[in-house]
Write a protein that holds these residues in place. Structure first.
Motif, PDB file in Angstrom:
ATOM      1  N   UNK A  71      24.489 -19.893  45.962  1.00 12.33           N
ATOM      2  CA  UNK A  71      25.625 -18.950  46.951  1.00 12.33           C
ATOM      3  C   UNK A  71      26.523 -17.997  45.491  1.00 12.33           C
ATOM      4  N   UNK A  72      26.728 -18.137  44.260  1.00  9.70           N
ATOM      5  CA  UNK A  72      27.049 -17.252  43.897  1.00  9.70           C
ATOM      6  C   UNK A  72      26.177 -16.543  42.572  1.00  9.70           C
ATOM      7  N   UNK A  73      25.040 -17.364  42.523  1.00  7.34           N
ATOM      8  CA  UNK A  73      24.033 -16.752  41.668  1.00  7.34           C
ATOM      9  C   UNK A  73      24.150 -16.639  40.364  1.00  7.34           C
ATOM     10  N   UNK A  74      25.616 -17.482  40.341  1.00  7.35           N
ATOM     11  CA  UNK A  74      25.675 -18.235  38.620  1.00  7.35           C
ATOM     12  C   UNK A  74      25.059 -19.700  38.403  1.00  7.35           C
ATOM     13  N   UNK A  75      24.721 -20.122  37.229  1.00  9.53           N
ATOM     14  CA  UNK A  75      24.989 -20.984  35.884  1.00  9.53           C
ATOM     15  C   UNK A  75      25.183 -20.980  35.158  1.00  9.53           C
ATOM     16  N   UNK A  76      25.410 -22.482  34.768  1.00 10.07           N
ATOM     17  CA  UNK A  76      26.240 -22.926  33.970  1.00 10.07           C
ATOM     18  C   UNK A  76      25.849 -23.791  32.960  1.00 10.07           C
ATOM     19  N   UNK A  77      26.201 -23.786  31.911  1.00 11.35           N
ATOM     20  CA  UNK A  77      26.359 -24.704  30.681  1.00 11.35           C
ATOM     21  C   UNK A  77      27.536 -25.037  30.414  1.00 11.35           C
ATOM     22  N   UNK A  78      27.539 -26.297  30.774  1.00  8.20           N
ATOM     23  CA  UNK A  78      28.737 -27.636  30.458  1.00  8.20           C
ATOM     24  C   UNK A  78      28.142 -28.172  28.772  1.00  8.20           C
ATOM     25  N   UNK A  79      28.944 -28.024  27.723  1.00  9.33           N
ATOM     26  CA  UNK A  79      28.748 -28.296  26.770  1.00  9.33           C
ATOM     27  C   UNK A  79      30.184 -28.938  25.867  1.00  9.33           C
ATOM     28  N   UNK A  80      29.261 -30.522  25.681  1.00  5.09           N
ATOM     29  CA  UNK A  80      30.456 -31.438  25.799  1.00  5.09           C
ATOM     30  C   UNK A  80      29.573 -31.834  23.663  1.00  5.09           C
ATOM     31  N   UNK A  81      30.708 -32.927  23.512  1.00  2.00           N
ATOM     32  CA  UNK A  81      30.533 -33.208  21.861  1.00  2.00           C
ATOM     33  C   UNK A  81      29.634 -32.368  20.862  1.00  2.00           C
ATOM     34  N   UNK A  82      30.612 -31.241  21.422  1.00  2.00           N
ATOM     35  CA  UNK A  82      29.661 -29.972  20.113  1.00  2.00           C
ATOM     36  C   UNK A  82      29.585 -30.485  18.911  1.00  2.00           C
ATOM     37  N   UNK A  83      28.794 -29.883  18.064  1.00  2.00           N
ATOM     38  CA  UNK A  83      28.630 -30.475  16.638  1.00  2.00           C
ATOM     39  C   UNK A  83      28.436 -28.882  16.090  1.00  2.00           C
ATOM     40  N   UNK A  84      28.890 -29.303  14.475  1.00  2.81           N
ATOM     41  CA  UNK A  84      28.369 -27.637  13.986  1.00  2.81           C
ATOM     42  C   UNK A  84      26.939 -27.245  13.734  1.00  2.81           C
ATOM     43  N   UNK A  85      25.573 -27.501  14.609  1.00  2.49           N
ATOM     44  CA  UNK A  85      25.028 -27.150  14.306  1.00  2.49           C
ATOM     45  C   UNK A  85      24.470 -26.784  15.535  1.00  2.49           C
ATOM     46  N   UNK A  86      25.386 -26.607  16.770  1.00  3.29           N
ATOM     47  CA  UNK A  86      25.308 -26.634  17.786  1.00  3.29           C
ATOM     48  C   UNK A  86      26.060 -24.658  17.816  1.00  3.29           C
ATOM     49  N   UNK A  87      25.947 -24.144  16.817  1.00  7.47           N
ATOM     50  CA  UNK A  87      27.133 -22.848  16.576  1.00  7.47           C
ATOM     51  C   UNK A  87      25.477 -21.716  16.591  1.00  7.47           C
ATOM     52  N   UNK A  88      25.570 -20.886  16.904  1.00  3.26           N
ATOM     53  CA  UNK A  88      24.385 -19.701  17.427  1.00  3.26           C
ATOM     54  C   UNK A  88      25.224 -18.872  18.894  1.00  3.26           C
ATOM     55  N   UNK A  89      24.622 -18.106  18.548  1.00  2.00           N
ATOM     56  CA  UNK A  89      24.324 -17.002  20.197  1.00  2.00           C
ATOM     57  C   UNK A  89      23.592 -17.391  20.980  1.00  2.00           C
ATOM     58  N   UNK A  90      23.998 -17.766  22.421  1.00  2.00           N
ATOM     59  CA  UNK A  90      23.567 -17.795  23.313  1.00  2.00           C
ATOM     60  C   UNK A  90      23.041 -16.973  24.123  1.00  2.00           C
TER      61      UNK A  90
END
Length: 114
Positions: A71-90
């Motif tokens: 309805x909002x044409x919106x996507x979400x990415x919930x990111x939990x338990x983040x690690x240093x290896x997740x560092x990036x441009x998304x």
């Protein structure tokens, strides 16, 4: 022409959480995120179809969850338990419903400190 607006990036400590949003204009089929870390190739993080079918990279399964509000044409990415290896441009992406043309968002930096 599809336009994407991303939000929600930032800096968080290891183990923390962030939620990315990607708002799209136009008629969209699939949406998702890729990420690119310095010196590495861009990799798929997660994707979701218009009907809600999802796919997550093995490296984020159990920690990241993609969802979508059509309805909002919106996507979400919930990111939990983040690690240093997740560092990036998304980078958010979307495929247009009729033509399957791929569009990209502007990218948002996610930094996870140890």
């Amino acid at each position: 022409q599809v336009q994407l607006v991303e939000s929600g990036g930032g800096t968080v400590q290891s183990g923390g959480s962030l939620k990315l949003s990607c708002a799209a204009s136009g008629s969209i089929f699939s949406m998702g995120w890729y990420r690119q870390a310095p010196g590495k190739e861009r990799e798929l993080v997660a994707r979701i179809s218009r009907t809600g079918t999802t796919d997550h990279a093995d490296s984020v399964k159990g920690r990241f969850t993609i969802s979508r509000d059509n309805a909002k044409n919106t996507a979400y990415l919930q990111m939990n338990s983040l690690k240093p290896d997740d560092t990036a441009i998304y980078y958010c992406y979307a495929t247009e419903l009729v033509t399957s043309t791929l569009f990209w968002g502007q990218g948002t930096q996610v930094t996870v400190s140890s």
